[in-house]
Design a protein around this motif. Structure first.
Motif, short mmCIF file in Angstrom:
data_model
loop_
_atom_site.label_atom_id
_atom_site.label_comp_id
_atom_site.label_asym_id
_atom_site.label_seq_id
_atom_site.Cartn_x
_atom_site.Cartn_y
_atom_site.Cartn_z
N CYS A 43 0.78 -1.20 -0.15
CA CYS A 43 -0.03 0.05 0.09
C CYS A 43 0.90 1.35 -0.04
O CYS A 43 0.35 2.40 -0.42
CB CYS A 43 -0.96 0.01 1.13
SG CYS A 43 -2.41 -1.40 1.46
N SER A 54 -2.02 4.06 -0.65
CA SER A 54 -3.42 3.97 -0.92
C SER A 54 -4.15 2.70 -0.05
O SER A 54 -3.45 1.80 0.41
CB SER A 54 -3.68 3.26 -2.33
OG SER A 54 -2.88 2.08 -2.63
N GLU A 56 -6.93 0.84 -0.28
CA GLU A 56 -7.82 -0.22 -0.76
C GLU A 56 -7.43 -1.67 -0.66
O GLU A 56 -8.41 -2.54 -0.38
CB GLU A 56 -8.07 -0.01 -2.11
CG GLU A 56 -8.69 1.23 -2.51
CD GLU A 56 -8.10 2.58 -2.79
OE1 GLU A 56 -6.74 2.63 -2.40
OE2 GLU A 56 -8.71 3.56 -2.88
#
Ligand code: SF4
Ligand code: SF4
Length: 89
Positions: A43, A54, A56
């Protein structure tokens, strides 16, 4: 079974509310950037000399929060029903 195959068994229901935020102003002063090497989900990535994040694909392991030497990471679990669901397949 390879790690990639095990990760493929997980299911994500990504919350629109971000559960991890990073104070990237602090990151500029961080030499080693350990978040990049400890995050199993990649990430944290260095792009053009800047740390980018990020949320997600987060596996909710908490490693980044522990590894960050500057307290730059604000970390909570996603809301109930969101985030990763392990060994779904
Ligand atoms: S370890 Fe913490 S301060 Fe260093 S780059 Fe990562 S998030 Fe930023
Ligand atoms: S909690 Fe784990 S998977 Fe999620 S961003 Fe931090 S190190 Fe990566």
């Amino acid at each position: 079974m390879k790690v990639e195959d095990k990760l493929a068994l997980n299911k994500f229901d990504v919350d629109r509310d971000v559960h991890i935020t990073v104070n990237d102003v602090v990151c500029v002063e961080c030499e080693l950037k350990p978040c990049v090497s400890v995050c199993p989900a990649e990430c944290y990535v260095i792009r053009e000399n800047h740390m980018t994040f990020s949320y997600e694909g987060c596996l909710e392991c908490g490693s980044c929060r522990i590894a960050c030497p500057k307290g730059a990471i604000d970390w909570v679990y996603p809301r109930g029903g969101f985030g990763i669901c392990y060994q779904y397949g």
